[in-house]
Design a protein around this motif. Structure first.
Motif, short mmCIF file in Angstrom:
data_model
loop_
_atom_site.label_atom_id
_atom_site.label_comp_id
_atom_site.label_asym_id
_atom_site.label_seq_id
_atom_site.Cartn_x
_atom_site.Cartn_y
_atom_site.Cartn_z
N ASP A 231 0.83 -1.19 0.00
CA ASP A 231 0.00 0.00 0.00
C ASP A 231 0.87 1.25 0.00
O ASP A 231 2.07 1.19 0.30
CB ASP A 231 -0.90 0.02 1.24
CG ASP A 231 -1.91 -1.12 1.24
OD1 ASP A 231 -2.39 -1.47 0.14
OD2 ASP A 231 -2.21 -1.65 2.32
N VAL A 232 0.23 2.37 -0.32
CA VAL A 232 0.93 3.66 -0.32
C VAL A 232 0.23 4.57 0.68
O VAL A 232 -0.99 4.74 0.63
CB VAL A 232 0.92 4.31 -1.72
CG1 VAL A 232 1.65 5.64 -1.68
CG2 VAL A 232 1.55 3.38 -2.74
N VAL A 233 1.01 5.13 1.60
CA VAL A 233 0.50 6.13 2.54
C VAL A 233 1.12 7.47 2.16
O VAL A 233 2.35 7.60 2.11
CB VAL A 233 0.85 5.78 4.00
CG1 VAL A 233 0.28 6.85 4.94
CG2 VAL A 233 0.32 4.41 4.38
N ALA A 234 0.27 8.44 1.84
CA ALA A 234 0.75 9.77 1.47
C ALA A 234 0.49 10.72 2.63
O ALA A 234 -0.66 10.92 3.04
CB ALA A 234 0.04 10.27 0.21
N VAL A 235 1.55 11.27 3.19
CA VAL A 235 1.46 12.16 4.35
C VAL A 235 1.90 13.56 3.94
O VAL A 235 3.02 13.73 3.43
CB VAL A 235 2.34 11.65 5.52
CG1 VAL A 235 2.16 12.56 6.73
CG2 VAL A 235 2.01 10.21 5.87
N ARG A 272 5.59 10.04 0.48
CA ARG A 272 4.92 8.79 0.09
C ARG A 272 5.66 7.63 0.73
O ARG A 272 6.86 7.44 0.49
CB ARG A 272 4.89 8.63 -1.43
CG ARG A 272 3.98 9.64 -2.11
CD ARG A 272 3.94 9.40 -3.61
NE ARG A 272 3.21 10.45 -4.28
CZ ARG A 272 2.12 10.25 -5.03
NH1 ARG A 272 1.65 9.04 -5.19
NH2 ARG A 272 1.51 11.25 -5.61
N LEU A 273 4.92 6.83 1.48
CA LEU A 273 5.50 5.70 2.20
C LEU A 273 4.97 4.41 1.59
O LEU A 273 3.75 4.25 1.41
CB LEU A 273 5.12 5.74 3.68
CG LEU A 273 5.79 6.77 4.59
CD1 LEU A 273 5.53 8.20 4.16
CD2 LEU A 273 5.34 6.59 6.02
N SER A 298 -2.18 16.44 6.02
CA SER A 298 -3.09 15.48 5.38
C SER A 298 -2.47 14.09 5.47
O SER A 298 -1.25 13.95 5.64
CB SER A 298 -3.35 15.84 3.91
OG SER A 298 -2.14 15.76 3.16
N ILE A 299 -3.34 13.08 5.36
CA ILE A 299 -2.84 11.71 5.31
C ILE A 299 -3.83 10.87 4.52
O ILE A 299 -5.04 10.97 4.73
CB ILE A 299 -2.60 11.15 6.73
CG1 ILE A 299 -1.88 9.79 6.65
CG2 ILE A 299 -3.89 11.06 7.53
CD1 ILE A 299 -1.22 9.38 7.95
N GLU A 300 -3.33 10.10 3.58
CA GLU A 300 -4.18 9.28 2.72
C GLU A 300 -3.58 7.89 2.58
O GLU A 300 -2.36 7.73 2.55
CB GLU A 300 -4.31 9.90 1.31
CG GLU A 300 -5.00 11.23 1.25
CD GLU A 300 -5.08 11.77 -0.17
OE1 GLU A 300 -4.67 11.03 -1.09
OE2 GLU A 300 -5.52 12.91 -0.34
#
Length: 322
Positions: A231-235, A272-273, A298-300
């Motif tokens: 998965d990709v976590v966008a912070v 992007r993690l 923000s975090i997605e």
């Protein structure tokens, strides 16, 4: 294969300098598939398509299109392909029916066959109701459908579509997607260029991502997205982005961290993690930020997209490029 290229290059002269628009492209397009060339404006998409459709000559390299050598048999290539450019090719002072019949006649059809084929195409593209009105009265979506109708009037083996939905409203764009799918179901192979991520994902059986004139990735949309596993976590972080990046990179469950430039208007930088399980990683990441006194803007969390593939291959987001 309908298209096979090896080392295809195109160099232009600009202000006394040579500019490499396309740098050694290798492609293979199968019969009956929709193949997409995805990339930002200026990446070399249209130049590649114009070479393959005989509109400009390659500087170097070799290509076979519809079984014909591009350099030696350009005339035979043109008989077997259709081409729809970004600007379109309709003429406002005549009717759609007249344009289509003329197109058929230019390809050697008899008058009777041209008229019959025009009626078929008008019906297929839902233009029969407007067939005998001057084209200048058409909406943008109707004109674009007529552009494609003209491109397939002579029943080509391969249709080139250059940015087919640019400038269309959402409804016309969705209808155009339906037309592309219908053409594929009838057996027409399609080579299209686009800078729309959702369009490439929805329409293409296979695609190549091009950047600065070079192919950086190729495969089905699913195969390309699988290259970005997990998965990709966008912070989004407005302050102390460097500190947050180091904080995330130290976590065992974070495989990779990529950081973008801060937005000039907001100052927010997106980190992007890439993680195996975003749902379990998210609480840990929030706790780490809270412990360090860093507040995220923000975090997605999302599954990998074609934009993530583009970002991984080029270091830039295609959304930002657009």
């Amino acid at each position: 294969m309908l298209i096979e290229t090896r080392g295809l290059k195109k160099t232009f002269k600009s202000r006394g300098k040579e500019v490499e628009a396309v740098r050694g492209v290798d492609l293979a397009v199968k019969e009956g598939e929709v193949f997409g060339l995805l990339g930002p404006n200026g990446a070399g998409k249209t130049t590649t398509m114009r070479m393959l459709s005989t509109l400009i000559e390659p500087t170097e390299g070799h290509a076979v299109v519809c079984g014909h050598d591009l350099a030696r048999d350009a005339g035979k290539v043109r008989r077997d392909i259709g081409y729809v450019g970004q600007a379109g090719g309709t003429w406002g002072e005549v009717t759609a029916r007249e344009e289509l019949v003329m197109q058929g006649r230019l390809y050697g059809m008899s008058k009777k066959r041209s008229q019959a084929r025009a009626a078929e195409v008008l019906e297929s593209f839902q233009l029969a109701e407007y067939a005998d009105r001057n084209v200048k009265t058409y909406s943008g979506g109707q004109k674009r459908r007529l552009d494609i109708a003209l491109g397939i009037m002579h029943e080509p083996k391969l249709l080139f579509l250059d940015e087919p939905t640019t400038g269309l409203d959402p409804q016309s764009r969705a209808h155009m997607w339906d037309e592309v799918r219908a053409l594929r179901e009838r057996g027409t192979a399609i080579f299209l260029t686009t800078h729309y991520l959702d369009e490439a994902d929805a329409l293409c059986d296979r695609l190549a991502i091009i950047d600065h004139g070079e192919i950086v990735a190729e495969g089905t949309p699913l195969e390309l997205k699988k290259e970005v596993a997990g998965d990709v976590v966008a912070v989004g972080v407005a302050d102390r982005a460097s500190e947050a990046r180091d904080l995330f990179a130290a976590k065992d469950f974070v495989r990779e961290v990529e950081s973008g430039e801060p937005d000039p208007a907001t100052g927010v930088a997106i980190l992007r993690l890439y993680v195996d399980d975003g749902a379990s990683a998210l609480p840990e990441l929030l706790r780490a930020l809270d412990g360090a006194g860093v507040s995220p803007a923000s975090i997605e969390l999302h599954r990998p997209s074609l934009d993530d593939v583009f970002l991984k291959q080029t270091g830039r987001s295609l959304r930002e490029e657009k």
